[in-house]
Design an enzyme around this catalytic site. Structure first.
Site, PDB file in Angstrom:
ATOM      1  N   CYS A  61       0.877  -1.190   0.000  1.00 32.26           N
ATOM      2  CA  CYS A  61       0.000   0.000   0.000  1.00 32.26           C
ATOM      3  C   CYS A  61       0.902   1.223   0.000  1.00 32.26           C
ATOM      4  O   CYS A  61       1.047   1.907   1.008  1.00 32.26           O
ATOM      5  CB  CYS A  61      -0.906   0.018   1.226  1.00 32.26           C
ATOM      6  N   ALA A  94       1.293   4.264  -1.843  1.00 30.76           N
ATOM      7  CA  ALA A  94       1.092   5.692  -2.165  1.00 30.76           C
ATOM      8  C   ALA A  94       1.275   6.580  -0.922  1.00 30.76           C
ATOM      9  O   ALA A  94       0.867   6.182   0.168  1.00 30.76           O
ATOM     10  CB  ALA A  94      -0.307   5.896  -2.746  1.00 30.76           C
ATOM     11  N   GLY A 109       6.721   7.339  -0.468  1.00 32.70           N
ATOM     12  CA  GLY A 109       7.875   7.742   0.346  1.00 32.70           C
ATOM     13  C   GLY A 109       8.747   6.594   0.827  1.00 32.70           C
ATOM     14  O   GLY A 109       9.969   6.617   0.655  1.00 32.70           O
ATOM     15  N   ASP A 128      -0.450  -0.117  -5.224  1.00 33.79           N
ATOM     16  CA  ASP A 128      -1.613   0.468  -4.549  1.00 33.79           C
ATOM     17  C   ASP A 128      -2.876   0.124  -5.317  1.00 33.79           C
ATOM     18  O   ASP A 128      -2.810  -0.396  -6.433  1.00 33.79           O
ATOM     19  CB  ASP A 128      -1.468   1.973  -4.318  1.00 33.79           C
ATOM     20  N   ASP A 175      -4.482  -4.945  -5.698  1.00 26.49           N
ATOM     21  CA  ASP A 175      -5.311  -4.923  -4.489  1.00 26.49           C
ATOM     22  C   ASP A 175      -4.671  -5.801  -3.415  1.00 26.49           C
ATOM     23  O   ASP A 175      -4.477  -7.001  -3.621  1.00 26.49           O
ATOM     24  CB  ASP A 175      -6.706  -5.452  -4.871  1.00 26.49           C
ATOM     25  N   ASP A 186       2.239  -1.023   5.034  1.00 27.90           N
ATOM     26  CA  ASP A 186       1.810   0.202   5.724  1.00 27.90           C
ATOM     27  C   ASP A 186       0.341   0.368   5.371  1.00 27.90           C
ATOM     28  O   ASP A 186       0.004   0.920   4.326  1.00 27.90           O
ATOM     29  CB  ASP A 186       2.639   1.399   5.243  1.00 27.90           C
ATOM     30  N   CYS A 243      -0.168   4.774  10.729  1.00 26.27           N
ATOM     31  CA  CYS A 243       0.042   6.118  11.277  1.00 26.27           C
ATOM     32  C   CYS A 243      -1.057   6.402  12.305  1.00 26.27           C
ATOM     33  O   CYS A 243      -1.719   7.428  12.254  1.00 26.27           O
ATOM     34  CB  CYS A 243       0.061   7.159  10.169  1.00 26.27           C
TER      35      CYS A 243
END
Length: 436
Positions: A264, A266, A269, A288, A315, A333, A386
């Site tokens: 995942c 996008a 970074g 992504d 996916d 992530d 996050c």
């Protein structure tokens, strides 16, 4: 041309897009600032500050309005509600704007938007707030949850969750950190430029730069107008990435020629960071779900100038047979509640719910169950979010080792704003046993 654009009207449109139409705050703000690039730096800074500030302090702002308005905030028409909210933010938090100007502009805006019959109402509420701001009756500190909710503009369900995991001082520190204005964090592309050269170049471009002692290639930038307007950015000398997110590649520590899948990825970074560390060897596949997100990754890869990385539309919930046991490192992530980045995405305070958080924790498990299979025997899986949430973080890490004992949890860390540099962020690193 610029004179015909009213900054407060743009603020109103952006806030309505976010609160009424469901657009994400960072996207709505970026779209408008991109469209009106010709506005001067001061006007753009005003728009950014009022939009973000209104969203950040919205619970407190509504609490104040409800003390001075006979019509409660939730009963107001969306346009009027947003005009009053953003005006109250300016009255309370922007000393540089005279109260009279805030009131006049709000009344004019109500009229311009077809609500001239409500000019008196808008004026009356804002006049009362302006006169009585110093005497607002806040909840007593003894009523801990109610006081913290209003003081930090954080929903009680989030506060309860954090107070169950951390002491009160830690929670207050996290909440305070979210309300601070912060510079943007970037990671220097050491494949293209030395840090010293970049520092010199940024200063020549008029950017204010601070270094981060804990991470040698991280810099804090502020004082610039438009990132894409900086030649240093267009040349790919750095990528926008938070300090905490940079830890993923540091923990992964890829070796030359490793094959890495970021499921995942996008806006790319972490994947680009890993490709840089590989120094022209190996291969990173940054995946992504949508073409839009893959497009964002491709833009960043193009600026980086790297050739050992590609962006692919796949996916993460669907098993990819061709990837089984192929990757030396898998980066997961995954989509999360985002409670670690409320300082950057303040709309999540009102957008996210406990129910949605539970659904996300379940989605993370279904993704982990699929993507763990891509790890080679002896390879590594890095799971990150996050957010600050035991269900999404430590509990999911524990669950993975229970459903598949081949994966051993090597280390994990919950990073907290105010205690650690950067966002609230979680990383867990697993190693797959070498059963071959």
């Amino acid at each position: 041309m610029a004179a015909s654009v009213n900054g407060r009207e743009l603020v109103l449109d952006i806030l309505l897009q976010i609160t009424r139409d469901g657009e994400y705050s960072h996207i709505a703000l970026k779209n408008v600032l991109d469209k009106y690039q010709y506005l001067d730096k001061k006007e753009r800074a005003f728009i950014t500050r009022v939009v973000n500030g209104t969203l950040e302090h919205m619970i407190e702002i509504d609490y104040i309005i409800n003390q001075f308005s006979k019509v409660k905030v939730q009963k107001m028409k969306p346009v009027i509600r947003m005009i009053i909210r953003s005006a109250v933010y300016q009255l309370k938090y922007m000393d540089s704007v005279p109260d009279s100007a805030v009131l006049n502009e709000a009344v004019k805006l109500a009229s311009k938007r077809g609500f001239s019959t409500l000019k008196g109402f808008v004026n009356g509420v804002l006049r009362s707030v302006s006169r009585n701001l110093e005497s607002v009756a806040y909840p007593s500190e003894e009523d801990r949850l109610a006081w913290m909710e209003i003081r930090y503009s954080l929903p009680q369900w989030i506060l309860k969750q954090w107070l169950a995991s951390y002491d009160e001082e830690t929670v207050k520190r996290i909440a305070e950190e979210f309300l601070k204005e912060k510079p943007i964090t970037v990671r220097c592309n050491l494949e293209k430029i030395t840090k010293e050269e970049l520092l010199k170049l940024l200063k020549e471009e008029g950017v204010t730069v601070e270094e981060e002692p804990a991470v040698p290639y991280a810099l804090y930038l502020s004082g610039y107008d438009h990132l894409a307007g900086l030649n240093s950015f267009r040349q790919g000398y750095y990528q926008v990435q938070d300090i905490s997110s940079m830890q993923v590649a540091r923990w992964a520590a890829p070796k030359a020629d490793d094959y890495i899948i970021d499921v995942c990825a996008a806006p790319g970074g972490k994947a680009i960071h890993l490709a840089e560390i590989l120094a022209g060897t190996g291969h990173v596949e940054a995946r992504d779900l949508t073409e839009y997100k893959v497009g964002l990754i491709r833009e960043n890869i193009l600026r980086s100038g790297l050739h050992n990385i590609e962006a692919v539309c796949k996916d993460a919930t669907v098993r990819d047979e061709a990837s089984i046991k192929k990757a030396d490192i898998v980066i997961a992530d995954l989509p999360c509640s985002g409670l670690g980045v409320l300082g950057k995405k303040p709309d999540l305070k009102s957008r996210m719910t406990e129910e949605m958080q539970k659904e996300l924790a379940s989605l993370q498990r279904s993704m982990l169950k699929v993507v763990k299979e891509y790890v080679k025997p002896g390879g590594k899986l890095l799971y990150s979010t996050c957010t600050i949430s035991r269900d999404e973080n430590e509990e999911n890490a524990r669950w993975l080792t229970e459903i598949d004992p081949k994966f051993r949890l090597i280390r994990q860390k919950q990073m907290l704003p105010g205690r650690d540099p950067g966002d609230g962020f979680y990383i867990a690193m697993f190693q797959r046993e070498n059963d071959e």
